[in-house]
Design a protein around this motif. Structure first.
Motif, PDB file in Angstrom:
ATOM      1  N   TYR A   1       0.857  -1.194   0.000  1.00 34.15           N
ATOM      2  CA  TYR A   1       0.000   0.000   0.000  1.00 34.15           C
ATOM      3  C   TYR A   1       0.888   1.237   0.000  1.00 34.15           C
ATOM      4  O   TYR A   1       1.827   1.352   0.794  1.00 34.15           O
ATOM      5  CB  TYR A   1      -0.897  -0.029   1.237  1.00 34.15           C
ATOM      6  N   THR A   2       0.594   2.195  -0.903  1.00 34.59           N
ATOM      7  CA  THR A   2       1.441   3.390  -1.035  1.00 34.59           C
ATOM      8  C   THR A   2       0.697   4.679  -0.715  1.00 34.59           C
ATOM      9  O   THR A   2       1.226   5.767  -0.920  1.00 34.59           O
ATOM     10  CB  THR A   2       2.001   3.468  -2.476  1.00 34.59           C
ATOM     11  N   GLY A   3      -0.524   4.554  -0.201  1.00 34.99           N
ATOM     12  CA  GLY A   3      -1.299   5.747   0.106  1.00 34.99           C
ATOM     13  C   GLY A   3      -0.977   6.329   1.479  1.00 34.99           C
ATOM     14  O   GLY A   3      -0.019   5.938   2.157  1.00 34.99           O
TER      15      GLY A   3
ATOM     16  N   PRO B   1     -11.118  10.716   8.893  1.00 34.80           N
ATOM     17  CA  PRO B   1     -11.782  10.678   7.574  1.00 34.80           C
ATOM     18  C   PRO B   1     -10.818  10.370   6.431  1.00 34.80           C
ATOM     19  O   PRO B   1     -11.248   9.890   5.380  1.00 34.80           O
ATOM     20  CB  PRO B   1     -12.386  12.077   7.435  1.00 34.80           C
ATOM     21  N   ASP B   2      -9.530  10.637   6.614  1.00 36.69           N
ATOM     22  CA  ASP B   2      -8.553  10.354   5.548  1.00 36.69           C
ATOM     23  C   ASP B   2      -8.099   8.896   5.533  1.00 36.69           C
ATOM     24  O   ASP B   2      -7.320   8.506   4.665  1.00 36.69           O
ATOM     25  CB  ASP B   2      -7.336  11.262   5.716  1.00 36.69           C
ATOM     26  N   THR B   3      -8.563   8.142   6.516  1.00 35.03           N
ATOM     27  CA  THR B   3      -8.176   6.721   6.539  1.00 35.03           C
ATOM     28  C   THR B   3      -8.910   5.983   5.432  1.00 35.03           C
ATOM     29  O   THR B   3     -10.145   5.964   5.407  1.00 35.03           O
ATOM     30  CB  THR B   3      -8.529   6.089   7.889  1.00 35.03           C
ATOM     31  N   HIS B   4      -8.127   5.390   4.540  1.00 38.88           N
ATOM     32  CA  HIS B   4      -8.758   4.668   3.430  1.00 38.88           C
ATOM     33  C   HIS B   4      -7.791   3.615   2.882  1.00 38.88           C
ATOM     34  O   HIS B   4      -6.638   3.934   2.557  1.00 38.88           O
ATOM     35  CB  HIS B   4      -9.149   5.619   2.301  1.00 38.88           C
TER      36      HIS B   4
END
Length: 788
Positions: free
Chosen positions: A19-21, A30-33
């Motif tokens: 994962y690179t996000g 809210p930015d957790t994805h």
């Protein structure tokens, strides 16, 4: 099904991408994805795949290709798909299977012969290189579920034991997630030696209780499929379904053989003519095809005596019943697919034979192959075979039909199994269906194809590329040609794409190239090699004009023959066929051949719970003196049951308790049973039991004196008049504390014969009077060939 078409499938296993996000501190931010986890699945539209491989069945056996044996379920597949009239195998069992499951020529994957005659040469070592990943592994790593049922015969001989290694086993080494079947070249269909994955398991019942392996393996395949579709309905499967039928022994319930009563009384020569007429009518051979002459060395029906003709006809009735029985259970598997609603979405291959029909049953057939492999054919006279006609096919036999029937089942071609030079050894009727995949229904295809074409066809159908690397190893490309170009309704006249193919087996060799074949038969299936390779006579056939190889043009076109002979050598060098190997003595000696031997010591200690040890993984007690010692504790009232046994009702020996007494039984091929019992019951508390066999000497297969001991005291003595010199059975085993499968002795039954005392270990020690050096090396090779 998830759309996985963008997955990079060239390197297997498919790499896990990091994962690179953005990474947050709090999961509620809210930015957790993170992207959702997706199950690995093949490309959308990938079919289920079922490959059915029938054993030892020639082109002219099944009614689907004009044969006398009714196979309505094979015809059912043909009605939903295509018959391939020029599909080819390798002429032998293990090589065909290795080629089928790898997509490469059999020498490329080390299977130039059967596993029992492996050498250290790359084309003959029975070891598939890790640069040739099997089809099942590729499919599994692309999201398929994979299963194999039935016959294997790909495990190197020195790896076929409970300690592995399991690299060459169906599961895990050959890519199958589930395996239920037998490892060797054949098994007793009434008392099979079964493995589930890498563990031996026992049949659910005896023949008297209705057990037969063909039915059992089908039930297991149906159960596996139902579970797979219940738990993962969107995930396709690859199932390799390889019955022991119709390899010897030809075991089948009597009512199935009786369906053919009187159907073969006319003999094999007339059956060939009748079959050829049906083949012409069906269009599976062209109108101008020629029925070849009877191959040299095979007697005519009229040459057979009236004494044995009824038994010969019964042999064929039993064989026909066996093939019909196998067809029936293939039909049950197809019915299960239909009930699940998956049949039309399944790419089905039915390959009717891994080679031509088997000519390994002698000129008058046999009620027990043990007579042949043990050089005791004199026992089985024509009168003996005739007298045992009612045993053929039953649990009282280990039968095989006569050579003449094998030739008839290869109609219209010359020769049989083992003869890779001629179509009789290599051309097998094949059927392909896939209703929802664009395969024409009810058609015939005449394009040249080969067993190595199956794997690339499956990958093309699934939309999966050939992998460039598997487990970090760069892969050798598939050597087959996808057959998908022949599937469509307008493809009957498509130019064939598989234009060159070599064949080689035991020195019998050929090359096919653009409508011509150059062939050289080195040896007959029933004879050993008698001359050098350079003395072989090459024949030349224009197979575009001469469908059956009936008109030899070698004398008329020497330049074309020379060109094809040169092409054969090029292909042989390219695919590890060289050096050609027609040796016998050297290939039977592991030290000279360069392969490991599993058991080399003069003593073997076996422990309680050790069971289903193959003859290859058990110490060899034949043609010599030996001693069996067991550490036991005999309870009050005495002990009964088997301490150790090897073999079964068709040949073997056993040490056991009966009525509290110690006994030693020697079973000579089911025709003579010598039993030595102690003079009195064994006292309670005894800690060591011993049976000593003092070999008479003076050659092979001699008798000997048996002496029984309890804690060092002599308690009995008797005689065994004759012994088995080469092999007890094909698939029955050494078992500690029980006699599994068919019983060696009539003193106990097939079930409930476990030792009732406490058993710790059994040790077998060999004497120093081994006479095995007297065994003829040519016969050693013949014994090995009868195992495949």
């Amino acid at each position: 099904m998830a759309n996985n078409d963008k997955i990079q499938r060239g390197a297997l296993p498919i790499p896990d991408l990091a994962y690179t996000g953005t990474v947050t501190y709090d999961a509620t931010d809210p930015d957790t994805h993170y992207p959702p986890i997706e199950r690995l699945l093949p490309p959308e539209g990938a079919p289920n795949v079922l490959v059915v491989l029938i054993d030892d069945t020639g082109f002219g056996a099944s009614s689907a290709f004009g044969g006398p044996v009714q196979t309505p379920n094979f015809e059912r597949v043909a009605a939903a798909g295509l018959k391939y009239t020029r599909f080819h195998t390798t002429a032998l069992c293990s090589p065909t299977r290795a080629a089928l499951l790898s997509g490469r020529n059999h020498h490329t994957v080390g299977m130039g012969g059967i596993t029992e005659i492996a050498t250290s040469a790359p084309g003959y070592n029975s070891l598939r290189p890790n640069s040739c990943a099997p089809l099942a592994e590729t499919l599994k790593l692309n999201g398929y579920n994979t299963s194999q049922f039935g016959k294997c015969h790909e495990v190197p001989a020195w790896q076929a034991s409970a300690v592995g290694p399991f690299d060459g086993w169906p599961s895990p080494g050959n890519g199958f997630e589930h395996f239920y079947g037998f490892l060797g070249g054949e098994t007793n269909q009434w008392y099979p030696a079964i493995y589930e994955n890498t563990s031996p398991v026992e049949p659910w019942g005896t023949p008297e209780e209705g057990y037969h392996f063909m039915a059992d393996m089908t039930d297991k395949a149906i159960d596996w499929t139902r579970q797979q579709k219940s738990l993962a309905p969107d995930k396709p499967f690859f199932t390799y379904f390889a019955p022991g039928a119709t390899h010897a022994p030809h075991h089948v319930p009597k009512e199935w053989a009786d369906k053919y009563k009187g159907k073969f009384d006319q003999g094999w020569d007339e059956v060939r003519k009748e079959t050829f007429a049906r083949q012409l009518a069906l269009g599976v051979v062209p109108a101008d095809a020629v029925l070849t002459e009877r191959s040299p060395g095979i007697p005519s029906w009229d040459e057979m005596s009236d004494v044995i003709k009824p038994a010969l006809a019964r042999q064929m009735e039993v064989y026909a019943g066996f093939l019909s029985y196998a067809d029936h259970y293939v039909g049950k598997l197809l019915d299960a697919y239909e009930e699940l609603g998956i049949l039309d979405d399944t790419l089905v291959y039915v390959i009717i034979g891994d080679n031509g029909a088997s000519a390994e049953g002698s000129m008058h057939g046999t009620t027990n192959e043990g007579f042949t492999i043990n050089h005791m054919n004199e026992i089985e006279s024509e009168e003996y075979v005739a007298a045992h006609i009612d045993d053929i096919g039953t649990p009282n036999s280990y039968n095989h039909y006569a050579v003449g029937w094998a030739h008839a089942m290869d109609t219209p071609y010359q020769w049989t199994k083992q003869v890779a030079s001629h179509w009789g050894g290599t051309r097998n009727g094949t059927i392909v269906s896939w209703p929802n995949g664009g395969v024409e229904q009810g058609g015939i295809r005449n394009q040249f194809s080969h067993v190595i074409d199956v794997a690339p066809t499956v990958l093309a159908a699934a939309g999966i590329p050939e992998p460039t690397t598997v487990n970090g190893v760069t892969q050798r490309p598939y050597e087959g040609t996808p057959m998908n170009y022949t599937f469509g309704a307008d493809a009957a006249e498509a130019d064939e794409q598989h234009t060159t193919q070599y064949f080689e087996m035991l020195g019998n060799r050929a090359i096919f190239h653009k409508g011509w074949t150059a062939v050289a038969k080195h040896k007959d299936p029933w004879l050993a090699s008698s001359h050098g390779l350079d003395d072989d006579v090459w024949e030349l056939y224009n197979v575009d004009e001469d469908w059956t190889q009936s008109n030899d043009l070698a004398a008329e076109e020497p330049e074309r023959l020379a060109h094809l002979q040169q092409l054969f050598l090029i292909q042989a060098a390219r695919f590890n066929v060289l050096p050609l190997d027609i040796r016998s003595a050297e290939r039977m000696n592991p030290d000279i051949a360069g392969r490991p031997a599993l058991i080399t010591a003069q003593s073997q200690k076996l422990y309680r719970g050790m069971r289903r040890l193959s003859e290859n993984s058990s110490i060899n007690i034949k043609n010599k003196s030996f001693t069996v010692t067991a550490k036991v504790e005999v309870p009050e009232g005495g002990a009964n049951g088997v301490i150790v046994a090897q073999g079964g009702a068709y040949g073997g020996w056993s040490v056991y308790g009966v009525g509290g007494k110690l006994a030693f039984a020697y079973n000579l091929l089911g025709i003579q049973l010598d039993i030595v019992r102690s003079d009195a019951p064994v006292p309670a508390g005894t800690t060591e039991l011993r049976a000593h066999f003092d070999y008479d000497g003076g050659g092979l297969a001699k008798g000997g004196t048996v002496t029984l001991f309890a804690d060092g005291a002599r308690i009995g003595e008797g005689r065994v008049e004759k012994t088995i010199p080469f092999q007890f059975t094909f698939d029955e085993t050494t078992d500690v504390g029980v006699d599994l499968a068919s019983p060696v002795s009539t003193d106990y039954a097939a079930k409930g014969n476990e030792f009732t005392g406490t058993l710790d270990w059994v040790r077998i020690d060999l004497g120093d009077d081994d006479h095995s050096h007297l065994i003829d090396d040519e016969h050693k090779l013949a014994v090995a060939m009868l195992k495949q």
